[in-house]
Design a protein around this motif. Sequence first.
Motif, mmCIF file in Angstrom:
data_model
loop_
_atom_site.group_PDB
_atom_site.id
_atom_site.type_symbol
_atom_site.label_atom_id
_atom_site.label_comp_id
_atom_site.label_asym_id
_atom_site.label_seq_id
_atom_site.Cartn_x
_atom_site.Cartn_y
_atom_site.Cartn_z
ATOM 1 N N ILE A 1 8.757 -2.762 5.483
ATOM 2 C CA ILE A 1 9.729 -1.713 5.168
ATOM 3 C C ILE A 1 11.120 -2.130 5.632
ATOM 4 O O ILE A 1 12.130 -1.838 4.980
ATOM 5 C CB ILE A 1 9.300 -0.381 5.819
ATOM 6 C CG1 ILE A 1 7.969 0.092 5.221
ATOM 7 C CG2 ILE A 1 10.370 0.693 5.635
ATOM 8 C CD1 ILE A 1 7.388 1.319 5.887
ATOM 9 N N THR A 2 11.192 -2.834 6.748
ATOM 10 C CA THR A 2 12.478 -3.291 7.269
ATOM 11 C C THR A 2 13.180 -4.236 6.307
ATOM 12 O O THR A 2 14.393 -4.145 6.106
ATOM 13 C CB THR A 2 12.266 -3.998 8.628
ATOM 14 O OG1 THR A 2 11.715 -3.073 9.559
ATOM 15 C CG2 THR A 2 13.578 -4.534 9.171
ATOM 16 N N TYR A 3 12.432 -5.139 5.692
ATOM 17 C CA TYR A 3 13.035 -6.179 4.863
ATOM 18 C C TYR A 3 13.067 -5.842 3.378
ATOM 19 O O TYR A 3 13.770 -6.511 2.619
ATOM 20 C CB TYR A 3 12.288 -7.497 5.063
ATOM 21 C CG TYR A 3 12.659 -8.207 6.333
ATOM 22 C CD1 TYR A 3 13.677 -9.158 6.347
ATOM 23 C CD2 TYR A 3 12.006 -7.929 7.528
ATOM 24 C CE1 TYR A 3 14.021 -9.817 7.511
ATOM 25 C CE2 TYR A 3 12.344 -8.582 8.699
ATOM 26 C CZ TYR A 3 13.347 -9.524 8.689
ATOM 27 O OH TYR A 3 13.694 -10.173 9.847
ATOM 28 N N ALA A 4 12.314 -4.860 2.931
ATOM 29 C CA ALA A 4 12.286 -4.519 1.507
ATOM 30 C C ALA A 4 13.638 -3.969 1.066
ATOM 31 O O ALA A 4 14.281 -3.224 1.804
ATOM 32 C CB ALA A 4 11.180 -3.507 1.232
ATOM 33 N N ARG A 5 14.066 -4.338 -0.137
ATOM 34 C CA ARG A 5 15.374 -3.935 -0.640
ATOM 35 C C ARG A 5 15.292 -2.949 -1.790
ATOM 36 O O ARG A 5 16.319 -2.543 -2.340
ATOM 37 C CB ARG A 5 16.157 -5.175 -1.108
ATOM 38 C CG ARG A 5 16.245 -6.304 -0.106
ATOM 39 C CD ARG A 5 16.692 -5.859 1.259
ATOM 40 N NE ARG A 5 17.978 -5.157 1.211
ATOM 41 C CZ ARG A 5 18.458 -4.417 2.205
ATOM 42 N NH1 ARG A 5 17.753 -4.271 3.302
ATOM 43 N NH2 ARG A 5 19.625 -3.823 2.098
ATOM 44 N N GLY A 6 14.121 -2.545 -2.213
ATOM 45 C CA GLY A 6 13.970 -1.692 -3.386
ATOM 46 C C GLY A 6 14.423 -0.265 -3.169
ATOM 47 O O GLY A 6 14.406 0.245 -2.042
ATOM 48 N N GLU A 7 14.802 0.390 -4.270
ATOM 49 C CA GLU A 7 15.127 1.810 -4.214
ATOM 50 C C GLU A 7 13.869 2.638 -4.002
ATOM 51 O O GLU A 7 13.932 3.734 -3.457
ATOM 52 C CB GLU A 7 15.831 2.232 -5.504
ATOM 53 C CG GLU A 7 17.179 1.563 -5.721
ATOM 54 C CD GLU A 7 18.136 1.803 -4.558
ATOM 55 O OE1 GLU A 7 18.190 2.944 -4.056
ATOM 56 O OE2 GLU A 7 18.819 0.849 -4.144
ATOM 57 N N VAL B 1 -4.412 3.156 1.016
ATOM 58 C CA VAL B 1 -3.268 2.392 1.497
ATOM 59 C C VAL B 1 -2.104 2.526 0.516
ATOM 60 O O VAL B 1 -0.936 2.582 0.898
ATOM 61 C CB VAL B 1 -3.639 0.903 1.668
ATOM 62 C CG1 VAL B 1 -2.398 0.057 1.968
ATOM 63 C CG2 VAL B 1 -4.667 0.739 2.780
ATOM 64 N N MET B 2 -2.411 2.635 -0.758
ATOM 65 C CA MET B 2 -1.400 2.679 -1.811
ATOM 66 C C MET B 2 -0.623 3.987 -1.759
ATOM 67 O O MET B 2 -1.200 5.074 -1.843
ATOM 68 C CB MET B 2 -2.065 2.502 -3.177
ATOM 69 C CG MET B 2 -1.117 2.155 -4.293
ATOM 70 S SD MET B 2 -2.033 1.743 -5.811
ATOM 71 C CE MET B 2 -0.712 1.150 -6.838
ATOM 72 N N ARG B 3 0.693 3.868 -1.646
ATOM 73 C CA ARG B 3 1.586 5.033 -1.644
ATOM 74 C C ARG B 3 2.987 4.553 -1.973
ATOM 75 O O ARG B 3 3.311 3.383 -1.794
ATOM 76 C CB ARG B 3 1.563 5.726 -0.282
ATOM 77 C CG ARG B 3 2.154 4.883 0.838
ATOM 78 C CD ARG B 3 1.703 5.344 2.192
ATOM 79 N NE ARG B 3 0.267 5.187 2.368
ATOM 80 C CZ ARG B 3 -0.357 5.394 3.524
ATOM 81 N NH1 ARG B 3 0.326 5.758 4.583
ATOM 82 N NH2 ARG B 3 -1.655 5.229 3.622
ATOM 83 N N ILE B 4 3.826 5.454 -2.425
ATOM 84 C CA ILE B 4 5.190 5.090 -2.797
ATOM 85 C C ILE B 4 6.168 6.035 -2.113
ATOM 86 O O ILE B 4 5.866 7.215 -1.916
ATOM 87 C CB ILE B 4 5.382 5.117 -4.333
ATOM 88 C CG1 ILE B 4 6.709 4.472 -4.725
ATOM 89 C CG2 ILE B 4 5.260 6.530 -4.892
ATOM 90 C CD1 ILE B 4 6.846 4.240 -6.224
ATOM 91 N N PHE B 5 7.317 5.514 -1.721
ATOM 92 C CA PHE B 5 8.354 6.339 -1.096
ATOM 93 C C PHE B 5 9.713 5.744 -1.438
ATOM 94 O O PHE B 5 9.819 4.568 -1.816
ATOM 95 C CB PHE B 5 8.156 6.426 0.422
ATOM 96 C CG PHE B 5 7.847 5.111 1.095
ATOM 97 C CD1 PHE B 5 8.856 4.316 1.627
ATOM 98 C CD2 PHE B 5 6.540 4.661 1.186
ATOM 99 C CE1 PHE B 5 8.563 3.107 2.237
ATOM 100 C CE2 PHE B 5 6.238 3.450 1.790
ATOM 101 C CZ PHE B 5 7.254 2.677 2.319
ATOM 102 N N MET C 1 9.679 1.942 -2.639
ATOM 103 C CA MET C 1 8.793 0.974 -2.010
ATOM 104 C C MET C 1 7.357 1.465 -2.148
ATOM 105 O O MET C 1 7.080 2.641 -1.920
ATOM 106 C CB MET C 1 9.146 0.800 -0.525
ATOM 107 C CG MET C 1 10.601 0.438 -0.299
ATOM 108 S SD MET C 1 11.033 0.352 1.460
ATOM 109 C CE MET C 1 12.839 0.295 1.325
ATOM 110 N N ILE C 2 6.476 0.559 -2.509
ATOM 111 C CA ILE C 2 5.075 0.922 -2.668
ATOM 112 C C ILE C 2 4.221 0.009 -1.796
ATOM 113 O O ILE C 2 4.370 -1.209 -1.822
ATOM 114 C CB ILE C 2 4.650 0.852 -4.151
ATOM 115 C CG1 ILE C 2 3.223 1.358 -4.327
ATOM 116 C CG2 ILE C 2 4.838 -0.535 -4.726
ATOM 117 C CD1 ILE C 2 2.876 1.657 -5.773
#
Length: 332
Positions: A88-94, A162-166, A96-97
């Motif tokens: 989550i720290t490094y992800a750049r997406g608007e 485990v699969m979820r999106i935010f 995240m899943i």
Amino acid sequence: MTDKAASHPELSLIVCLYYEEECVEEFVAQVRAALKDQAITYEIVFVDDGSQDRTVPLVLEMAERDDRIKLIQLSRNHGKEAAITAGITYARGEHMIMMDPDLQDPPEAIMDFYRKAQEGYDLVFGVRKTREDSLSTRLFSKLFWTFLNRLTGLDIPENLSVMRIFNRQFASEFLKYAERLRFIEGIFMLVGMRRTSMAVAHHKRFAGVSKFNVKKRIALALKAITSFSDKPIHLAIGTGIWLLSISLGYGLWAVIRKVFFNVALTGWTSLFVSILFVGSIQIILLGIIGNYVGRIYSEVKARPVFTVFRAINIDPDEEFGDEREGCVNRRG
């Protein structure tokens, strides 16, 4: 080599790896197939949590050919909670899943989650329609979530995937939670915001075996309970009061029998059993209290949640914002 992906893609897939050499290439292939005809930019952020097999070399090979594939290699095994935080720290997406690479949660469901989030939700949990796990795993999961919800009042959905999106706003709020010993599902519930759930199919593992053994399950359960509930402390106090009442009542009964009926209690069996029982309870209660004290000891040291050995295909100018600084220690 593909065209360079946007620095802020619409979707980031956060995938934690731990000895997944048998699954990781097939996972990427299925993700590419699922998103091939979709008008959406994406990246796959792999977080390796100390694998010593061919997992990292395989990801490095794919990352050389496709810069949408990122790799965060942690310096050692930190545990899945820390690895998720790193992703989550490094992800750049608007958006995240979160996914596992074992393909138990199908990549073809990615767009279903994305469209559900577009309805205005900050967080969409995946809830498994059925479980393809062993009977013992399903039983442990049932007991764990029921017991945890009753102790903490978090109301976490049962059969959680485990699969979820935010979205990015949710991720930013999540990263403000600075505890070192973390239970991800609990923090997600504390963040709050607009959330819902949706059903997702659950398949058998593509290959290999789960690394989440009984010992790790028990450790996670203890971490979750002590992180989000002080009821075990109250239980310890209540047990102490209950034992005190029994001992006082037993002593009063012995005095009455001696004074009024001249009947003395004899024998060592009852004395031995009583001492053993009370001693065992005391050890258990000290263990409960010691667990909380140990958590305090770990937290006050304020060590980073994870240490990064190297980051591949990550823009060094866009690694993390100010709210994330307490989580990470860079080593390479």
